[in-house]
Structure formats: C-alpha cells, structure tokens
Design an enzyme around this catalytic site. Sequence first.
Site, mmCIF file in Angstrom:
data_model
loop_
_atom_site.group_PDB
_atom_site.id
_atom_site.type_symbol
_atom_site.label_atom_id
_atom_site.label_comp_id
_atom_site.label_asym_id
_atom_site.label_seq_id
_atom_site.Cartn_x
_atom_site.Cartn_y
_atom_site.Cartn_z
ATOM 1 C CB ALA A 95 -3.863 -2.357 -3.328
ATOM 2 C CB SER B 116 0.796 10.762 0.834
ATOM 3 O OG SER B 116 0.244 10.921 -0.441
ATOM 4 C CG ASP C 9 5.973 9.766 -3.754
ATOM 5 O OD1 ASP C 9 5.981 10.961 -4.093
ATOM 6 O OD2 ASP C 9 5.190 9.297 -2.912
ATOM 7 C CG HIS D 199 4.427 13.548 -2.205
ATOM 8 N ND1 HIS D 199 4.222 12.196 -2.400
ATOM 9 C CD2 HIS D 199 3.315 14.002 -1.568
ATOM 10 C CE1 HIS D 199 3.032 11.855 -1.912
ATOM 11 N NE2 HIS D 199 2.459 12.936 -1.392
ATOM 12 C CB ALA E 125 -6.520 3.323 -2.189
#
Length: 497
Positions: A315, A370, A168, A217, A310
């Site tokens: 994943a 997120s 991140d 974030h 994603a």
Amino acid sequence: MRQSTSQGVQEHVGRIPVVASVLLGLSIAAHGGGDIDPAVRGEAIIRVADVGQLDAALAAIEGRFGSSQILGSIESRHIHLIGFDPAPEETDETISLFIEGLPTEGLAVWAEQNYVGRASEGRTDSLWLSGMTNGPQAFDDQYAFQRIGTPAAHARSTGAGVLVAVLDTGVDATHPLLAGRIAAGGWNAVDENDDVSDGRDGVDQDGDGRIDEMAGHGTFVAGLIRGTAPDAWILPVTVLDDDGLGDAFDVGQGFFHAIDRGAHVINASFGSTYESAIVEDAVEEAEDRGIVVVAAAGNEGVEDPRQFPACSSAAYGVAALRPDDVRADFTNVNDKLALSAPGVTVNPRTDQRMVSALPGGDWGTWEGTSFATAMVSGAVAVVRSQRPDWVRDTLPGDLPDLLFSVLETTAAPLDELNPEVEGMLGAGRLDLAAAAAAAPPATSIADLDHDGRVNGADFGLLLEGWGPCPGGHPADFDFDGQVGGSDLGVLVGSWTG
C-alpha cells in the site's frame, strides 16, 4: 448489524456547528496518543484451503472454547469469520496463542483474532464543522487544490475512465458534488447489504457517549477525490459504522469487493495498529491485480505504533501537511510512508481550510490524514487516466509502482522544511501539476485501442465486451457493471473516424 467493536473501545470525537465554534473559539485539531487497537472478543478469522480444513478448525475451536459457529464468509477466498465463547479467565494473549496456532496444526492457511480498525479522525479530537453557506465556492477555492496544482493538472487529465473505491462510512450519492459520479455495485460490509448511504442510525455503537460522530466521513473523502479527479467514478464500500469503527473482517470484505468490482484505486482513510492477515492478503491481492491502494498514516502524531494498511508493503501511506508544507502536528510519520499532501485546516473561517461535501447537501471543514489520502487517491486517478496503455493484463504487479512512481518522482521535497522527521514523510508533497505534465495528455476514454482515434476498431472492441462485466471492462465507461447502450452512446459521441 453484527457487532464490530469490543467492550470499552473509546472514541474522542466532537461535532459542533460553525457558528458555535466561533463563539467558543475552538480550533480544529487532531491530537492523541498511540493507543493499541483491541481484538473483538470471541471472534476469529480463518483462511482455509478446503472445507475439510474448515470443519477441523471449527471442531478444534469448539473443543477449546465449548462453542464455534460461522458468522460470515468470503467464499471466493475461503475466508471465514468464526464466533466462539471464551471463558472469562481467557486473556487476549491466550486466545491469540491458540487461534494463531491452528495453521501449525494444519487446520488453516492462517488464523487470527478479529481486530478493530477506525477512521483516522475517529480516534482523535478531530472536529468537523458544517453549515457553510458558500460551500461550493469555498470548495473550489480551497488552498489544497491550489497547492497541489489541480487547475494545471486538469488541463491534461481529469481522471476519466478510472474507478476509485472509497472504503469508509458510505457516501451520500445525492450530494450535488457527487451526483452522477457514483458507480453502481457498491456494498455495505457492515450491514451486509447494498445500502451504502452515509447515514446515521442514532445508536452509540462504541459506547463513548457520542452518537454517529463519524457520519459524513466517507462523503467528505469522496468529495475531495472528486475535486482532485472530477471525471473519475466513485465506488462506495461501507466498512466503518457511523461512529467510525470497523473490524478487520469487514475491511477485508470491502477490499475484496472493490477488487472484484474492477476498481483501479482503493482509498483507505482508516487504519489499525494490528497488522491483520486478512487486510494484508487483500492489499497484496490488489497490488497483484494492478490496483493502487492509498491509505492514511493516522492522526496520533507518532511514529509508533504504525498504522496498517498505510505501512503495508503493498500500500501507499500518506501523511498530512500544513499549507506551508510543514508536517501537520497530528500526522503520524514513518519511513514506510510514500507521500504527503495537504490535510490541515489552519482556520475554518479563512481559505486555509479543507472543505468538502457532507451528507444532506451540506458542506463543511475538517482535517486529518484521511483527507490528504483522498487527494492522493484522486491524483492516482488523474495519472491513471493518462496512461491507458499501462493495462493490468500486461503489467499487473508492476502497474501500481509505475503509476505511483510518477507522483513520487515529481513530488516537492520536504526534508529541508521538516528536518526533525527527515525521510518519514514519503517522497515529498504531492505536486499533481508536475505529475500530470510528466505523462501524456489523457485521450478519449472511447479510444479503446489507444491509437489516437475513435473509429470502427474501437466499436469492434466494444462489441466484443458487450454484456455484463461486474469485474470491469475498458468499454464500461459508466462503470454500471455492463457494456451496453449507454457505453455505445459515449463511443458514438466521441467518434473521430
């Protein structure tokens, strides 16, 4: 810092204090279109089999574009970032045709342009609000933890002995919520150093007129992981700048660093519409080594274009829900997603909000996929802690599916509440209480042989691992990269005989 964005990339993010949001009547929302992420002009990523192949590829690029240079390398994987200078008339399409043709000429395993990726909240109108005076209490009491059943789950497991890598913007390790749970050995792939603090540089990296809009974030994500799995350790890996942008090469570096550092779970609260070969290779390698990769579905409210990683096969993609289990209006949906979790702030002035840490000891509210992703990563850590017998050495490729199947089979159904997106929110809404109840209660992390006792046998196993272990070892209880005195202290303190 190497420039990681292309000219003209636009972000649509705002920041406003809580008091101002009340005066202006703003709601926290995350809406946007399905924009396609651009390539970084003049940069290519190449994976080669040997040095000779790299030299030949560089020569071919120079022959076409007049220049070529190595801008960065992941030597352990033979992956290199190449810079070149395309003429103005060269379009992305013609550049891609040439670069992606290098493997067919035997000059690379694969080759691609470098593409931009973004924090999920960085591409839409998602606001974070800070300045909460009751932050710690609001954090503990937020609806999301109650909805997934963390109090009941924590009676069985708190994620001890699990390392979660947060790819991140960095993490504020000094925040009271996170202090003492940040593992050593983080890496900043953006600036190529070990400074993984979640700070601001005062530079508008993406040229959108807003400065440092995604700073915080990573800290917010890490806080929600800590709330879901309070005894897990967090490995910060910076792959996004403080405007929320990163490129495929930096993201790939981040993944490989987390893999090499021994992470059990990798949280990827970002995405790109480009299905990058370097990211796919990294995610697949993580799966092969028994690491669970959890990634955000994205916040554009669309089915297509898909977000990666994603929607990668290796994943586990996560969508966001309202407190009533209805899909968030902003969440992307897709039949490739694995699970859904709370991610909406209905009202920043009530308990129907997502609350977590922000840099400088602050607390705030935010919303987005997120943060649903962060809760699922924490949930994986809770279940992973309950199954230390499921080890990577004996179940490497199967371990991620085994772990995630516990979450999927215990998830609350969503199709009846969301008929318009039936089959596109994964297996259901995360029910951590049910998942934790489906696995044995976690035992002491010092029980290295999993026999229910901490005794001389475990002491012997600790001594066998004594010394540096940057890639991880079961006896490295504090994840500092070595088995030493502090780990021995944990074992002795847990001794049952």
